[in-house]
Enzyme design. Structure first.
Site, PDB file in Angstrom:
ATOM      1  N   HIS A 189       0.654  -0.985  -0.209  1.00  0.00           N
ATOM      2  CA  HIS A 189       0.015   0.004  -0.028  1.00  0.00           C
ATOM      3  C   HIS A 189       1.025   1.249   0.155  1.00  0.00           C
ATOM      4  O   HIS A 189       2.002   1.257   0.718  1.00  0.00           O
ATOM      5  CB  HIS A 189      -0.995  -0.095   1.338  1.00  0.00           C
ATOM      6  N   SER A 242      -7.245   4.384   9.953  1.00  0.00           N
ATOM      7  CA  SER A 242      -8.062   4.519   8.731  1.00  0.00           C
ATOM      8  C   SER A 242      -7.342   3.742   7.499  1.00  0.00           C
ATOM      9  O   SER A 242      -8.020   2.986   6.778  1.00  0.00           O
ATOM     10  CB  SER A 242      -8.065   5.845   8.354  1.00  0.00           C
TER      11      SER A 242
END
Ligand code: URA
Ligand code: CA
Length: 433
Positions: A82, A183
């Protein structure tokens, strides 16, 4: 439990228990806790922070607010990568086939995002016929046989994050490290992989502008991941200029193919090998990153990485003749050079502005409804440290409209030249395990 007590406890700097955190997240997602109480709570978190345990509990409560992807039908250790977001970041396009070529399963879920250029999915659609409308069973079968497949995002992943993120946006609480870390990590954990390699970008073109903040975020995310039982590590990489030379969808596919052939830009190649070697190590295919790097270099040199990329595209309907002959990729009508106004050495390239320039051409989406033009974008010829002569092209604009004055303006604004020599930039600032 009462939300007002949770706010008070956090306001006074105490740590919440797992049950209390679950109460907050569940109540807010369901609507029994109103925005004004959640706003106060977030502001308390902004000032008081959260412990690693709290942040991990907060992350898991967000994960449990929605569906979780089950990848257990896929053999092997699933490693995900990511990036916290940069400009012209072509690493996913390169890394996915690169690690799949070493038998590491790459099971990617992809949606369409907003931004300077399209997401990985948009980029892949520059290959005619390629599609992600496959069933879950086809997806699992493809990953098991080819080691790589991409499917469209389905299900209701982390609804709590969507609600919390929108509220943070309007309450000046976006830049809280525990809130950012939870998050990002909640989405990664819900996506079902066993191990996670994070590429935390730092610099003018990144969310994190300075190294201390980037390091803090990276450390927090690594701790959360490991606390929750997913092997996680982070690389902190530079985003003081765009990565590689190409910014645009088809242009980035071309750059990715060149990188898979071993002829890509030095920085893109290097970052892919750095991130890739950690993925290989976490997948248990190598004992050290040095060994992993050699394995990756080998599948670039012997052509296997590119073969896997083509097999993947073909298996999902793609016409790979455009990979064999890159000139068959979507091409813009006009190629317009941007000449340097003076001589010197490139000292800065504001990645954000380069991204905005690409978006003005139609390479990215400003709103969900925007149409992307796959052919357009920018190709940089000069990066930080490079010498430039007046009149020499610094960037080529690939456009489907002749009037590119506003784009040129952005490019001139993005580039800073210095009269004296400029040293090379550090690409990888740190690695956090
Ligand atoms: N990206 C996310 O997904 N969440 C944040 O809070 C910040 C960046
Ligand atoms: Ca690039």
């Amino acid at each position: 439990m009462r939300m007002v007590d949770m706010i008070e406890k956090k306001r006074d700097g105490h740590a919440l228990t797992k049950e209390e955190i679950q109460f907050v997240i569940t109540g807010y997602t369901e609507g029994s806790i109103p925005d004004y109480q959640m706003s106060a709570f977030q502001m308390a978190v902004y000032f008081q922070g959260m412990t690693v345990e709290e942040t991990a509990d907060f992350t898991m409560a967000i994960v449990e607010s929605g569906d979780q992807v089950d990848l257990s039908a896929i053999d092997g250790v699933k490693v995900d990568k990511h990036s916290t977001g940069g400009v012209g970041d072509t690493t996913t396009l390169v890394l996915a086939p690169l690690v799949a070529a070493l038998d590491i399963p790459v099971a990617k879920m992809s949606g369409r995002g907003l931004g300077h250029t399209g997401g990985t999915l948009d980029k892949l659609e520059a290959v005619p016929g390629f599609h992600i409308e496959i069933t879950d069973k086809e997806f699992f079968d493809l990953v098991n046989t080819n080691k790589i497949a991409v499917i469209g995002q389905s299900g209701n992943i982390t609804p709590a994050d969507k609600k919390i993120y929108s509220l943070r946006d309007v309450t000046a609480t976006v830049s809280s490290i525990p809130l950012i870390a939870s998050s990002i990590m909640s989405k990664k954990i819900a996506a079902g992989s066993d191990a996670i390699v994070l590429d935390v970008k730092v610099g003018t073109g990144a969310f994190m502008k300075d190294l201390a903040m980037a390091r803090e975020l990276a450390e927090e995310m690594v701790q959360i991941g490991n606390q929750i039982g997913r092997h996680t590590m982070a690389v902190i990489s530079d985003m003081n200029q765009p990565l590689g030379y190409a910014i645009g969808n088809a242009l980035e596919v071309k750059e990715a193919v060149e990188t898979l052939q071993g002829n890509g830009p030095e920085d893109l190649h290097e970052l892919c090998l750095t991130l890739g070697s950690h993925m290989v190590r976490l997948a248990g295919k190598a004992d050290s990153t040095e060994e992993a790097r050699k394995m990756l270099e080998e599948v670039i040199q012997n052509g296997k990485a590119l073969e896997v990329f083509k097999l993947f595209l073909r298996s999902q309907g793609g016409d790979t003749s455009v990979i064999d002959d890159l000139s068959k990729l979507p091409t813009a009508q006009y190629q317009i050079d941007v000449p340097a106004k003076e001589s010197g050495f490139v000292s800065a390239i504001t990645a954000d502005e380069i991204g905005t320039a690409a978006m003005l051409l139609g390479a990215g989406r400003a709103t969900k409804e925007s149409e992307i033009d796959l052919a357009v974008g920018l190709v940089l010829h000069k990066k930080i440290g490079d010498p430039v002569k007046v009149g020499e092209s610094i960037v080529t604009i690939h456009s489907n409209t002749e009037d590119v004055e506003a784009v040129k303006e952005k490019i001139y604004h993005a580039y800073d030249l210095s009269a004296t020599e400029v040293g090379p930039v550090t690409l990888v600032h740190d690695e956090i395990t």
